[in-house]
Design an enzyme around this catalytic site. Sequence first.
Site, mmCIF file in Angstrom:
data_model
loop_
_atom_site.group_PDB
_atom_site.id
_atom_site.type_symbol
_atom_site.label_atom_id
_atom_site.label_comp_id
_atom_site.label_asym_id
_atom_site.label_seq_id
_atom_site.Cartn_x
_atom_site.Cartn_y
_atom_site.Cartn_z
ATOM 1 C CE1 TYR A 1 18.529 -0.146 5.922
ATOM 2 C CE2 TYR A 1 20.630 0.788 6.614
ATOM 3 C CZ TYR A 1 19.257 0.886 6.503
ATOM 4 O OH TYR A 1 18.606 1.996 6.968
ATOM 5 C CE1 TYR B 1 23.592 -0.877 9.388
ATOM 6 C CE2 TYR B 1 24.784 -0.877 7.310
ATOM 7 C CZ TYR B 1 24.063 -1.554 8.281
ATOM 8 O OH TYR B 1 23.826 -2.895 8.169
#
Length: 270
Positions: A156, A166
């Site tokens: 990602y 995140y």
Amino acid sequence: MINNNDKVAIVFGVRNDSSIAFDIALKLHQSGCKVALSYVAENKEEVLFLMQQHGINSQFAAEVDVRDEAQLTGFVKAVYNGLGPVDYILHGVAFGNQQVMCYSTPGSNEPAPSYLNIPFDDLMDSFNISAYSLLRICRVAEPFLAKNASVLTLTYNASQRVFPGYAGMGINKAALENIVLYLASYFRDLGVRVNAISAGLVMTTSAGGINGVRKLRKLGKVTAPLGNIDAGDVGNTALYYFSDLSKKVTGNIHFVDGGFNIMGVAVDGE
């Protein structure tokens, strides 16, 4: 249509039908692959039901903790003995708890955990599952790989950019991408290629529990030149890497995010 008749694939990371790993497993099956899935105990019944529903042979499916080298070895060896040398491996495994990812849950009045306070032990467990496990899987699988095998992982863009919610997982993805590069070099003599797909935000079960994800999807819809993606877009790209079409491609970080990664600023869609 890509023809993978008689090819053998192992897929790690299927949780349910919203998993990117499941879309990839299904496309491998549809292309003719013999597919073996791993699962964790809490998702066993759902994974086995999905395999039955879609006509995927579950004979070699097994519960595997990617932190356990003995379990991994037993699983890969059983696939090799039952189906033959392994042509394709998907590493679709990742985990980070709320303290690692520093997110708040939708509807909660609690603030998100602080990045400065990420617990070391939690981060190391997350790293073990999300990044180091690729190295461990490749170490275990090396004797059982077919000639010109292909290993693929999922990453990602948080490896290179800041995405609130995140946080510590960005550390893991950066490490994972570096592991891809070194494995690609390591496997040169065996002709094994190792690549990663950097997928845009897909509304998986895990993503749905993070505060702000829907706002990020809305932002992606107007910011990415081609808009948001879904799991099928990632699966289509994975099939390229799980075929002879990519036989000279290794060490690649392939973005499938509608072009979101090229943008320097967000585009206001209002």
